[in-house]
Design a protein around this motif. Sequence first.
Motif, short mmCIF file in Angstrom:
data_model
loop_
_atom_site.label_atom_id
_atom_site.label_comp_id
_atom_site.label_asym_id
_atom_site.label_seq_id
_atom_site.Cartn_x
_atom_site.Cartn_y
_atom_site.Cartn_z
N GLU A 34 13.11 -1.04 -13.18
CA GLU A 34 11.95 -0.71 -12.34
C GLU A 34 12.39 -0.37 -10.92
OE1 GLU A 34 7.66 -2.48 -10.86
OE2 GLU A 34 8.77 -3.55 -12.41
N PHE A 35 11.78 0.67 -10.38
CA PHE A 35 12.00 1.08 -9.00
C PHE A 35 10.65 1.14 -8.29
CE2 PHE A 35 15.47 2.69 -11.47
CZ PHE A 35 16.57 2.49 -10.67
N GLY A 36 10.67 0.96 -6.98
CA GLY A 36 9.44 1.11 -6.19
C GLY A 36 8.46 -0.03 -6.34
N ALA A 37 8.92 -1.18 -6.80
CA ALA A 37 8.01 -2.31 -6.99
C ALA A 37 7.36 -2.73 -5.68
CB ALA A 37 8.76 -3.50 -7.60
N ASN A 38 8.03 -2.48 -4.56
CA ASN A 38 7.47 -2.89 -3.26
C ASN A 38 6.26 -2.04 -2.87
OD1 ASN A 38 9.17 -0.68 -2.96
ND2 ASN A 38 9.85 -1.27 -0.91
N HIS A 39 6.21 -0.78 -3.27
CA HIS A 39 5.04 0.04 -2.89
C HIS A 39 3.96 0.08 -3.98
CE1 HIS A 39 7.19 3.43 -5.00
NE2 HIS A 39 5.96 3.65 -5.41
N TYR A 40 4.27 -0.39 -5.18
CA TYR A 40 3.33 -0.32 -6.29
C TYR A 40 1.99 -1.02 -6.00
CZ TYR A 40 1.44 -0.43 -11.00
OH TYR A 40 0.62 -0.29 -12.08
N PRO A 41 1.99 -2.25 -5.45
CA PRO A 41 0.69 -2.90 -5.17
C PRO A 41 -0.16 -2.10 -4.18
CG PRO A 41 2.48 -4.50 -5.02
CD PRO A 41 3.12 -3.15 -5.16
N TYR A 42 0.47 -1.41 -3.25
CA TYR A 42 -0.28 -0.59 -2.30
C TYR A 42 -0.92 0.61 -3.01
CZ TYR A 42 2.10 -3.34 1.24
OH TYR A 42 2.56 -4.39 2.00
N MET A 43 -0.21 1.17 -3.97
CA MET A 43 -0.76 2.29 -4.72
C MET A 43 -1.96 1.85 -5.55
SD MET A 43 1.09 4.95 -7.30
CE MET A 43 1.05 3.86 -8.72
N VAL A 44 -1.82 0.72 -6.23
CA VAL A 44 -2.93 0.19 -7.02
C VAL A 44 -4.12 -0.12 -6.11
CG1 VAL A 44 -3.68 -1.74 -8.49
CG2 VAL A 44 -1.43 -0.69 -8.85
N GLY A 45 -3.83 -0.75 -4.98
CA GLY A 45 -4.89 -1.05 -4.01
C GLY A 45 -5.58 0.19 -3.49
N MET A 46 -4.79 1.24 -3.24
CA MET A 46 -5.37 2.49 -2.76
C MET A 46 -6.34 3.07 -3.80
SD MET A 46 -3.57 6.14 -1.90
CE MET A 46 -3.46 6.55 -3.63
N HIS A 47 -5.95 3.03 -5.06
CA HIS A 47 -6.82 3.59 -6.10
C HIS A 47 -8.08 2.75 -6.28
CE1 HIS A 47 -4.63 7.06 -7.70
NE2 HIS A 47 -3.57 6.43 -7.21
N ALA A 48 -7.97 1.44 -6.18
CA ALA A 48 -9.15 0.58 -6.26
C ALA A 48 -10.06 0.82 -5.06
CB ALA A 48 -8.73 -0.89 -6.33
N ALA A 49 -9.45 0.92 -3.88
CA ALA A 49 -10.23 1.16 -2.66
C ALA A 49 -10.93 2.51 -2.71
CB ALA A 49 -9.32 1.07 -1.44
N PHE A 50 -10.31 3.48 -3.35
CA PHE A 50 -10.92 4.81 -3.49
C PHE A 50 -12.32 4.68 -4.10
CE2 PHE A 50 -11.80 8.29 -6.50
CZ PHE A 50 -11.98 9.34 -5.60
N PHE A 51 -12.40 3.95 -5.21
CA PHE A 51 -13.70 3.82 -5.88
C PHE A 51 -14.69 3.02 -5.04
CE2 PHE A 51 -10.97 4.91 -9.51
CZ PHE A 51 -11.68 6.01 -9.98
#
Length: 168
Positions: A34-51
């Motif tokens: 796995e790579f990018g584990a440090n930014h993954y929660p921010y990406m998930v959060g961004m998509h949740a925040a979008f809705f």
Amino acid sequence: MFWLVIGFFICQRLIEMFVAKRNEKKVKAIGAIEFGANHYPYMVGMHAAFFLFLIGETWLLNREPSRFFLLLLVFLLATQVVRYWALCSLGTYWNTKILVVPNAMIVKKGPYRWLKHPNYVVVAIELILIPLLFEAYITAILFTCLNGWMMMVRIQTEEKALNQYLLN
């Protein structure tokens, strides 16, 4: 109509998370890193925040469906064909995380023949078009910018991992 469209995309994301988790187990069993584990929660959060922002802007500012609603919806649904073509082309290797199986071949079939990151293009289009369906311009602009920043980080991380561990 709003809840039908939003419900569709929220359900789609939830199903994709289930598929991603299943695929993650399969590829980790064959040695995926796995790579990018440090930014993954921010990406998930961004998509949740979008809705949440979309629902909030539409409700609080009494946004109405666009007069171009049907045209935008048809284009948005066409992007879903590309999304599933990309996901099916990757098969078990598709994931919301960056998981690389060392010495695997880079997938160059389906839309990957022409685009390196077709699903990211679809997501970028969605983050513009879904809000535009309901004239939620603040959400469209804000999350297009946030996604642009996220994609700069993510694609750079993904390309580095792919170049280091995969066979061309």
